[in-house]
Design a protein around this motif. Structure first.
Motif, PDB file in Angstrom:
ATOM      1  N   LYS A   1       0.804  -1.217   0.000  1.00 56.36           N
ATOM      2  CA  LYS A   1       0.000   0.000   0.000  1.00 56.36           C
ATOM      3  C   LYS A   1       0.844   1.277   0.000  1.00 56.36           C
ATOM      4  CE  LYS A   1      -3.832  -2.351   2.248  1.00 56.36           C
ATOM      5  NZ  LYS A   1      -4.671  -2.509   3.484  1.00 56.36           N
ATOM      6  N   ASN A   2       2.124   1.152   0.318  1.00 57.57           N
ATOM      7  CA  ASN A   2       3.019   2.306   0.293  1.00 57.57           C
ATOM      8  C   ASN A   2       3.798   2.417  -1.004  1.00 57.57           C
ATOM      9  OD1 ASN A   2       2.435   3.181   2.999  1.00 57.57           O
ATOM     10  ND2 ASN A   2       3.701   1.483   3.750  1.00 57.57           N
ATOM     11  N   GLY A   3       3.529   1.503  -1.931  1.00 58.02           N
ATOM     12  CA  GLY A   3       4.193   1.545  -3.226  1.00 58.02           C
ATOM     13  C   GLY A   3       5.473   0.736  -3.297  1.00 58.02           C
ATOM     14  N   LYS A   4       5.796  -0.013  -2.247  1.00 56.92           N
ATOM     15  CA  LYS A   4       7.001  -0.836  -2.261  1.00 56.92           C
ATOM     16  C   LYS A   4       6.710  -2.160  -2.954  1.00 56.92           C
ATOM     17  CE  LYS A   4      10.285  -3.256   0.747  1.00 56.92           C
ATOM     18  NZ  LYS A   4      10.720  -3.519   2.140  1.00 56.92           N
ATOM     19  N   MET A   5       7.580  -2.536  -3.868  1.00 56.39           N
ATOM     20  CA  MET A   5       7.425  -3.815  -4.551  1.00 56.39           C
ATOM     21  C   MET A   5       7.796  -4.953  -3.611  1.00 56.39           C
ATOM     22  SD  MET A   5       9.213  -5.172  -8.073  1.00 56.39           S
ATOM     23  CE  MET A   5       9.229  -6.936  -8.444  1.00 56.39           C
ATOM     24  N   LEU A   6       6.966  -5.994  -3.634  1.00 60.13           N
ATOM     25  CA  LEU A   6       7.236  -7.212  -2.878  1.00 60.13           C
ATOM     26  C   LEU A   6       7.387  -8.361  -3.859  1.00 60.13           C
ATOM     27  CD1 LEU A   6       4.649  -6.960   0.060  1.00 60.13           C
ATOM     28  CD2 LEU A   6       7.080  -6.401   0.122  1.00 60.13           C
ATOM     29  N   ALA A   7       8.386  -9.194  -3.649  1.00 63.20           N
ATOM     30  CA  ALA A   7       8.577 -10.381  -4.481  1.00 63.20           C
ATOM     31  C   ALA A   7       9.345 -11.411  -3.674  1.00 63.20           C
ATOM     32  CB  ALA A   7       9.341 -10.036  -5.758  1.00 63.20           C
ATOM     33  N   GLY A   8       8.928 -12.663  -3.784  1.00 67.15           N
ATOM     34  CA  GLY A   8       9.571 -13.725  -3.035  1.00 67.15           C
ATOM     35  C   GLY A   8       8.548 -14.647  -2.431  1.00 67.15           C
ATOM     36  N   ASN A   9       8.982 -15.486  -1.517  1.00 71.03           N
ATOM     37  CA  ASN A   9       8.124 -16.498  -0.926  1.00 71.03           C
ATOM     38  C   ASN A   9       7.469 -15.973   0.349  1.00 71.03           C
ATOM     39  OD1 ASN A   9       7.003 -19.042  -0.984  1.00 71.03           O
ATOM     40  ND2 ASN A   9       8.659 -19.999   0.168  1.00 71.03           N
ATOM     41  N   TYR A  10       6.138 -15.892   0.368  1.00 70.61           N
ATOM     42  CA  TYR A  10       5.407 -15.355   1.508  1.00 70.61           C
ATOM     43  C   TYR A  10       4.150 -16.182   1.790  1.00 70.61           C
ATOM     44  CZ  TYR A  10       8.154 -11.042   0.959  1.00 70.61           C
ATOM     45  OH  TYR A  10       9.168 -10.125   0.876  1.00 70.61           O
ATOM     46  N   SER A  11       3.748 -16.192   3.055  1.00 72.71           N
ATOM     47  CA  SER A  11       2.454 -16.761   3.426  1.00 72.71           C
ATOM     48  C   SER A  11       1.404 -15.657   3.312  1.00 72.71           C
ATOM     49  CB  SER A  11       2.491 -17.299   4.856  1.00 72.71           C
ATOM     50  OG  SER A  11       2.653 -16.222   5.778  1.00 72.71           O
TER      51      SER A  11
END
Length: 345
Positions: free
Chosen positions: A189-199
């Motif tokens: 929601k803050n515009g930061k990209m997330l990528a990787g393994n998450y629950s």
């Protein structure tokens, strides 16, 4: 004359076979060719190049490698560019530039405000939607393909996503089954990209806004994870999403499978292009014949490789001047993954 031609051809064939199967350079080329075939709808053909056992081992190796590449926790932070007064420097929201290299040609879409991106899904049940249709329907100023989908015999209807689909902070589709985590590509929601393994719980705690499931992540914490072209999963059309330290989102789209124009790129090629453009995180999205970049007129910018034309897809990352005014209904609400026939049109 015929005997000379035949004998010359025979000698050439022997020399080529010797190089192809017995030399280190031939081995590298053979496996890169096999990797390129593995990314197509004719994966089984790769067994004629490396053998059926090697094909199975190769696919298993990539599955493990891609999973490992998603484990390191990303710690990048967004530092918006300012004019010295503390105010964010205003720039044009989007721009497109051409990129090219050995054997490939494509485009780089730059989105300078990550909060202007929304994940859009089809507006009718039963099949996916073309990105050109999504852009025209929603009034977006640009759009690219996003996540993968169940695609039986490469003739799927584009309506059954793989893994998770999250839009505006809400889970629209959950195809994890018994899995506790999955590799995702998205934006919080803050515009930061997330990528990787998450629950799912981790994603909610991190304030995820828009996301799809796909892999591998190829850049994390400013470093490339693929060592060389030989580890780049063959040559193919690519769609990759990345973010720079100032928050700018980059969408790299490489055309492929079109001799004389663009054969395609490895993930290593994509990684290096994005590192050169300042990416601190990057991850692969659905590529191949799904790769498409659409402008604000709803026109396709690149040259998709599908012989059947633009594909019907379950998700697209679209850019808007006013994303808060965009309504994205959940077309999968009340449906179970098991109830969706991925091949029925």
């Amino acid at each position: 004359m015929f005997k000379i031609v035949f004998f010359t051809g025979f000698i050439f064939t022997l020399l080529f076979a010797g190089w192809f199967y017995l030399t280190p350079s031939g081995y590298q080329y053979r496996y890169m060719l096999a990797d390129s075939i593995i990314t197509t709808q004719h994966r089984e053909w790769a067994k004629y190049i490396i053998g059926e056992k090697a094909l199975r081992e190769r696919v298993a190796l990539y599955v493990k490698q891609f999973n490992d590449m998603g484990e390191e926790r990303d710690e990048h932070t967004i530092k918006p560019t300012t004019d010295g007064s503390g105010e964010v420097t205003p720039e044009k929201l989007t721009s497109v530039e051409e990129v090219s290299g050995e054997g490939y040609h494509g485009y780089l879409l730059t989105v300078r405000d990550p909060k202007k991106i929304r994940l859009v899904v089809p507006n009718k049940r039963g099949r996916g939607e073309k990105i050109t249709s999504m852009v025209k329907r929603t009034g977006a100023i640009a759009g690219v393909n996003a996540g993968g989908f169940a695609d039986p015999n490469w003739k799927g209807n584009g309506f059954k996503p793989i893994g998770l689909v999250i839009s505006q902070g809400k889970i629209y589709y959950n195809g994890l089954g018994g899995k506790k985590s999955v590799q995702i590509v998205g934006i919080d929601k803050n515009g930061k990209m997330l990528a990787g393994n998450y629950s799912i719980s981790e994603l909610m705690d991190l304030g995820i806004s828009e996301a799809v499931s796909f892999s591998p992540r190829i850049i994390v914490n400013g470093k490339g994870l693929i060592k060389n072209r030989a580890q780049g999963w063959g040559v193919a059309p690519r769609t990759v999403m990345a973010q720079k330290e100032d928050g700018t989102i980059l969408f790299l789209l490489i055309d492929g499978r079109q001799p004389g124009y663009s054969i395609g790129a490895t993930l290593y090629d994509a990684q290096q292009i994005l590192l050169e453009h300042g990416a601190v995180i990057a991850a692969n999205l659905d590529g191949g014949s799904s790769t498409v970049l659409v402008d604000e007129q709803g026109q396709i910018v690149n040259k998709p490789s599908s012989s059947a034309g633009e594909r019907y897809l379950p998700t697209g990352f679209l850019v808007f001047d006013n994303p808060e005014s965009v309504d994205v209904p959940n077309i999968w609400a009340g449906m179970k993954p098991s109830e969706i026939d991925a091949g029925k049109w």
